[in-house]
Motif scaffolding. Structure first.
Motif, PDB file in Angstrom:
ATOM      1  N   SER A 140       0.823  -1.216   0.000  1.00 14.16           N
ATOM      2  CA  SER A 140       0.000   0.000   0.000  1.00 14.16           C
ATOM      3  C   SER A 140       0.854   1.262   0.000  1.00 14.16           C
ATOM      4  O   SER A 140       1.885   1.338   0.663  1.00 14.16           O
TER       5      SER A 140
ATOM      6  N   SER B 202      -3.990   3.672   1.017  1.00 15.18           N
ATOM      7  CA  SER B 202      -4.996   3.635   2.089  1.00 15.18           C
ATOM      8  C   SER B 202      -5.996   4.791   1.898  1.00 15.18           C
ATOM      9  O   SER B 202      -5.600   5.941   1.743  1.00 15.18           O
TER      10      SER B 202
ATOM     11  N   LYS C  35      -3.444  -5.085   8.899  1.00 12.30           N
ATOM     12  CA  LYS C  35      -2.022  -4.726   8.761  1.00 12.30           C
ATOM     13  C   LYS C  35      -1.544  -4.072  10.054  1.00 12.30           C
ATOM     14  O   LYS C  35      -2.055  -3.029  10.458  1.00 12.30           O
TER      15      LYS C  35
ATOM     16  N   GLY D  78      12.198  -0.202   3.758  1.00 11.14           N
ATOM     17  CA  GLY D  78      13.324  -0.621   2.922  1.00 11.14           C
ATOM     18  C   GLY D  78      14.248  -1.580   3.663  1.00 11.14           C
ATOM     19  O   GLY D  78      13.902  -2.133   4.705  1.00 11.14           O
TER      20      GLY D  78
ATOM     21  N   GLY E  67      11.297  -4.449   3.453  1.00 15.02           N
ATOM     22  CA  GLY E  67      12.673  -4.625   2.999  1.00 15.02           C
ATOM     23  C   GLY E  67      12.906  -5.788   2.057  1.00 15.02           C
ATOM     24  O   GLY E  67      14.010  -6.323   2.006  1.00 15.02           O
TER      25      GLY E  67
ATOM     26  N   GLY F 290       7.321  -2.753  -1.240  1.00 15.81           N
ATOM     27  CA  GLY F 290       7.035  -1.323  -1.275  1.00 15.81           C
ATOM     28  C   GLY F 290       8.220  -0.507  -1.750  1.00 15.81           C
ATOM     29  O   GLY F 290       8.350  -0.161  -2.920  1.00 15.81           O
ATOM     30  N   THR F 291       9.144  -0.238  -0.828  1.00 20.79           N
ATOM     31  CA  THR F 291      10.269   0.654  -1.116  1.00 20.79           C
ATOM     32  C   THR F 291      11.098   0.185  -2.313  1.00 20.79           C
ATOM     33  O   THR F 291      11.552   1.010  -3.120  1.00 20.79           O
TER      34      THR F 291
HETATM   35  C1  LIG Z   1       5.986   6.418   0.549  1.00 17.87           C
HETATM   36  C2  LIG Z   1       5.267   5.353   1.329  1.00 17.87           C
HETATM   37  C3  LIG Z   1       3.888   5.428   1.486  1.00 17.87           C
HETATM   38  C4  LIG Z   1       3.195   4.451   2.200  1.00 17.87           C
HETATM   39  N1  LIG Z   1       1.839   4.527   2.328  1.00 17.87           N
HETATM   40  C5  LIG Z   1       1.162   3.549   2.976  1.00 17.87           C
HETATM   41  C6  LIG Z   1      -0.259   3.567   3.045  1.00 17.87           C
HETATM   42  O1  LIG Z   1      -0.946   4.450   2.503  1.00 17.87           O
HETATM   43  N2  LIG Z   1      -0.862   2.568   3.755  1.00 17.87           N
HETATM   44  C7  LIG Z   1      -0.181   1.536   4.346  1.00 17.87           C
HETATM   45  O2  LIG Z   1      -0.791   0.644   4.940  1.00 17.87           O
HETATM   46  N3  LIG Z   1       1.169   1.477   4.265  1.00 17.87           N
HETATM   47  C8  LIG Z   1       1.842   2.453   3.598  1.00 17.87           C
HETATM   48  N4  LIG Z   1       3.216   2.378   3.505  1.00 17.87           N
HETATM   49  C9  LIG Z   1       3.934   1.237   4.115  1.00 17.87           C
HETATM   50  C10 LIG Z   1       4.235   0.123   3.092  1.00 17.87           C
HETATM   51  O3  LIG Z   1       3.060  -0.394   2.530  1.00 17.87           O
HETATM   52  C11 LIG Z   1       5.048  -1.018   3.746  1.00 17.87           C
HETATM   53  O4  LIG Z   1       4.287  -1.613   4.782  1.00 17.87           O
HETATM   54  C12 LIG Z   1       6.379  -0.545   4.350  1.00 17.87           C
HETATM   55  O5  LIG Z   1       6.955   0.454   3.543  1.00 17.87           O
HETATM   56  C13 LIG Z   1       7.392  -1.691   4.527  1.00 17.87           C
HETATM   57  O6  LIG Z   1       7.659  -2.335   3.302  1.00 17.87           O
HETATM   58  P1  LIG Z   1       8.904  -1.952   2.328  1.00 17.87           P
HETATM   59  O7  LIG Z   1      10.134  -1.975   3.160  1.00 17.87           O
HETATM   60  O8  LIG Z   1       8.868  -2.981   1.241  1.00 17.87           O
HETATM   61  O9  LIG Z   1       8.606  -0.575   1.816  1.00 17.87           O
HETATM   62  C14 LIG Z   1       3.918   3.360   2.784  1.00 17.87           C
HETATM   63  C15 LIG Z   1       5.318   3.292   2.628  1.00 17.87           C
HETATM   64  C16 LIG Z   1       5.994   4.260   1.917  1.00 17.87           C
HETATM   65  C17 LIG Z   1       7.490   4.141   1.742  1.00 17.87           C
END
Ligand SMILES: Cc1cc2nc3c(=O)[nH]c(=O)nc-3n(C[C@H](O)[C@H](O)[C@H](O)COP(=O)(O)O)c2cc1C
Length: 305
Positions: A21, A46, A164, A216, A243, A264-265
């Motif tokens: 998300s 979201s 979540k 990340g 990450g 995500g990142t």
């Molecule tokens: C720029 C950005 C915006 C995000 N917006 C949301 C969001 O709207 N809703 C949500 O549940 N998580 C949001 N997240 C969290 C990600 O969905 C994810 O749970 C988190 O970044 C860890 O995963 P990653 O390390 O692969 O990014 C956001 C993360 C980032 C970096």
């Protein structure tokens, strides 16, 4: 040959890599791009009851091992966002998880009804954003509130409900058990880790909101620990996130207990091509290590200790 298909409860995925998300989740086109590049499903941005602007810039700080963000949950509100889902649904075969956030069980109930009526494949309840007032982890770190919110979303939803959770707590298992008691169909872990950056030159915090959420590479080991703990506490499936950049990162989450994972990142850093790259490298890892299915890998790190 190893098979990548997977399921999270009743949600069946061609492969286990899902767009997280908040990353590319604002338009139908960007989510379709993720699917065309190999994502097995997408989670939307979201969405709340009312439109919301989010915080002033700077909202993102990038560092070598990830990102800090304090976007403040900007979104157009449920009424407007429904057009995005309708457009996504106009092409068949996409697995869409609708993410919603609210301040209490009543708002989550309203949003669950609205989002599930759009025939998404599941709901993801954002109980975990660490930087928005009165929502996200502010309500999602209270086990009773988690249970009430999940129960309300279940009562108002015709599709599976995923909760979540936040890592910003000393007992994520308690939150997971509350979600399970409320009727959650799956747990998603983790959202970002509450953090901040300071500019020594400017002598001030970098983000306009001062505090943000870290994501990340820097959070992978927090995410793995959370998924591992949750797997020991609940019987419902888990979706791992935090990450993931490679097939081996994904395999670690599966072995910690995940049935699927979100990225995500790494998508923000490397583009949507990351989905096919992770799927390819997960497939080669499985072939080399003689695993035939995702299911076979799920929770394996528990059986060997
Ligand atoms: C720029 C950005 C915006 C995000 N917006 C949301 C969001 O709207 N809703 C949500 O549940 N998580 C949001 N997240 C969290 C990600 O969905 C994810 O749970 C988190 O970044 C860890 O995963 P990653 O390390 O692969 O990014 C956001 C993360 C980032 C970096």
């Amino acid at each position: 040959m190893p098979k990548l298909d997977s399921s999270v409860g009743k949600v069946e995925l061609e492969n286990p890599s899902i767009l997280a998300s908040g990353i590319l989740g604002e338009t139908a086109e960007s989510m379709i791009r993720a699917v065309n590049n190999g994502a097995g499903g997408v989670v939307t941005k979201s969405i709340g009851v009312e439109p919301r602007d989010g915080y002033l810039n700077p909202t993102i700080y990038s560092f070598p091992d990830g990102l800090l963000n304090a976007m403040g949950l900007p979104n157009p509100g449920m009424n407007e966002y429904r057009h995005v889902i309708e457009k996504l649904k106009s092409e068949p075969g996409h697995i869409i998880i609708g993410s919603i956030f609210g301040k209490d069980e009543k708002e989550f109930g309203i949003l669950a009804e609205a989002m599930s009526s759009l025939k998404v494949d599941a709901l993801e309840l954002n109980l975990s954003c660490p930087h928005a007032k009165g929502v996200g982890s502010e309500i999602g770190s209270d086990p009773d509130m988690v249970e009430r919110v999940v129960r309300s979303a279940k009562e108002h939803s015709s599709v599976p409900v995923w909760a979540k959770l936040t890592p910003n707590t000393d007992d994520i298992s308690a939150l997971a058990m509350s979600a399970e008691n409320g009727g959650a169909d799956a747990i998603v872990a983790i959202n970002t880790v509450r953090a901040m950056a300071i500019s020594a030159r400017l002598r001030m915090p970098v983000l306009s909101n001062r505090y943000g959420g870290m994501s990340g590479r820097a959070v992978k080991y927090v995410g793995l620990r959370c998924v591992y703990e949750i797997y020991e506490s609940v019987d419902i499936p888990i979706v791992g996130v935090g990450g993931i950049y490679t097939g081996e990162d994904a395999a670690e989450y599966l072995m910690a207990g995940a049935s699927a994972f979100e990225i995500g990142t790494a998508v923000a850093e490397k583009g949507p091509e990351i989905f096919s790259a992770v799927n390819r490298s997960l497939h080669s890892f499985m072939k080399k290590e003689h695993y035939s299915s995702i299911q076979e890998m799920t929770g394996l790190a528990h059986r060997q200790t």
